[in-house]
Design a protein around this motif. Structure first.
Motif, PDB file in Angstrom:
ATOM      1  N   LYS A   1      11.417   6.158  -4.016  1.00 43.96           N
ATOM      2  CA  LYS A   1      10.009   6.810  -3.953  1.00 43.96           C
ATOM      3  C   LYS A   1       8.780   6.088  -4.597  1.00 43.96           C
TER       4      LYS A   1
ATOM      5  N   LYS B   1       3.423   9.089  -4.005  1.00 42.26           N
ATOM      6  CA  LYS B   1       3.342   9.037  -2.719  1.00 42.26           C
ATOM      7  C   LYS B   1       4.029   7.594  -2.440  1.00 42.26           C
ATOM      8  N   GLU B   2       4.884   7.633  -1.392  1.00 43.67           N
ATOM      9  CA  GLU B   2       5.778   6.408  -1.173  1.00 43.67           C
ATOM     10  C   GLU B   2       4.862   5.531  -0.269  1.00 43.67           C
ATOM     11  N   LYS B   3       3.711   5.786   0.294  1.00 40.11           N
ATOM     12  CA  LYS B   3       2.658   4.892   0.700  1.00 40.11           C
ATOM     13  C   LYS B   3       1.895   4.184  -0.064  1.00 40.11           C
TER      14      LYS B   3
ATOM     15  N   LEU C   1       3.946  -0.800   0.060  1.00 40.19           N
ATOM     16  CA  LEU C   1       3.738  -0.977   1.482  1.00 40.19           C
ATOM     17  C   LEU C   1       4.613  -2.358   1.450  1.00 40.19           C
TER      18      LEU C   1
ATOM     19  N   TYR D   1       3.392  -5.794  -3.278  1.00 41.59           N
ATOM     20  CA  TYR D   1       3.337  -4.748  -2.397  1.00 41.59           C
ATOM     21  C   TYR D   1       3.035  -3.611  -2.516  1.00 41.59           C
TER      22      TYR D   1
ATOM     23  N   ARG E   1       0.016  -1.065  -2.938  1.00 39.20           N
ATOM     24  CA  ARG E   1      -1.259  -0.999  -2.237  1.00 39.20           C
ATOM     25  C   ARG E   1      -2.317   0.095  -2.716  1.00 39.20           C
ATOM     26  N   SER E   2      -1.750   1.086  -3.423  1.00 40.99           N
ATOM     27  CA  SER E   2      -2.486   2.284  -4.132  1.00 40.99           C
ATOM     28  C   SER E   2      -1.878   2.453  -5.770  1.00 40.99           C
TER      29      SER E   2
END
Length: 207
Positions: free
Chosen positions: A143, A185-187, A190, A175, A177-178
């Motif tokens: 995660k 959050k896994e997003k 990326l 990698y 991004r946030s």
């Protein structure tokens, strides 16, 4: 817990637990260093529920993030790491939480802090090892953006566990991004699909 032999930097509070970044001061004597090595050895034994000694953990992993209990002056969770300059790698040696404090999200927040530390200092990667049967830990690491990049047979042979094999897991900082959403959050991380495939191949058990 506070001591004049340790440098304390407050990081943040989580569920009333205070997170600190700790490091032995350069002025600490060998006796003082041995005392704190012993304290962290006892903490690791208690948190991992094992009898084996971890043999001077601060000597090998001098950068430490800890949570302190809001109710008493004790360490409730710790992440111990070391920087490997030739790999531009921040390696997580230990991440552990005392059994009675495992419901507060402390491990997740310690990982979040060490990843942000690497991100803020332009470090290439954060890595760690984990037992292949430690499903709960692997889920958390995944995660947070880590991926298995190597399967290591008998990694835990010198410190016997129910299963001896380990995964070497890597998070490439490029990698991310946030950063604020890391481990939430896994997003937040990326990873390109072709790199995901490459990781899976590198981690194949039969390699």
């Amino acid at each position: 817990m506070h001591s004049f032999n340790l440098q304390y930097d407050h990081v943040k509070d989580v569920n009333e637990h205070r997170m600190y970044r700790l490091r032995l001061k350069a002025t600490s004597t060998p006796v003082e260093a041995a005392e704190w090595n012993h304290k962290f050895d006892l903490f690791l034994r208690a948190s991992f529920e094992r009898t084996q000694s971890y043999f001077n953990p601060l000597d090998h992993c001098p950068d430490v993030l800890v949570f302190e209990s809001p109710y008493q002056s004790i360490i409730t969770a710790a992440l111990m790491s070391r920087y490997i300059p030739e790999e531009d790698n921040l390696y997580v040696c230990f991440l552990s939480v005392l059994p009675e404090y495992r419901q507060y999200g402390l491990a997740k927040n310690l990982l979040n802090a060490i990843i942000l530390q690497a991100y803020d200092n332009d470090i290439k990667q954060v890595t760690l090892n984990v037992n292949v049967e430690n499903i709960k830990a692997i889920k958390l690491y995944t995660k947070c953006g880590f991926r298995c990049t190597k399967y290591i047979r008998d990694y835990y042979a010198s410190n016997p566990q129910p299963h001896l094999d380990g995964y070497y897991m890597t998070l490439m900082i490029k990698y991310i991004r946030s950063p604020p959403l890391i481990c939430k959050k896994e997003k937040a991380v990326l990873i390109p699909s072709d790199i995901e495939v490459e990781y899976a191949e590198q981690c194949a058990k039969d390699k």
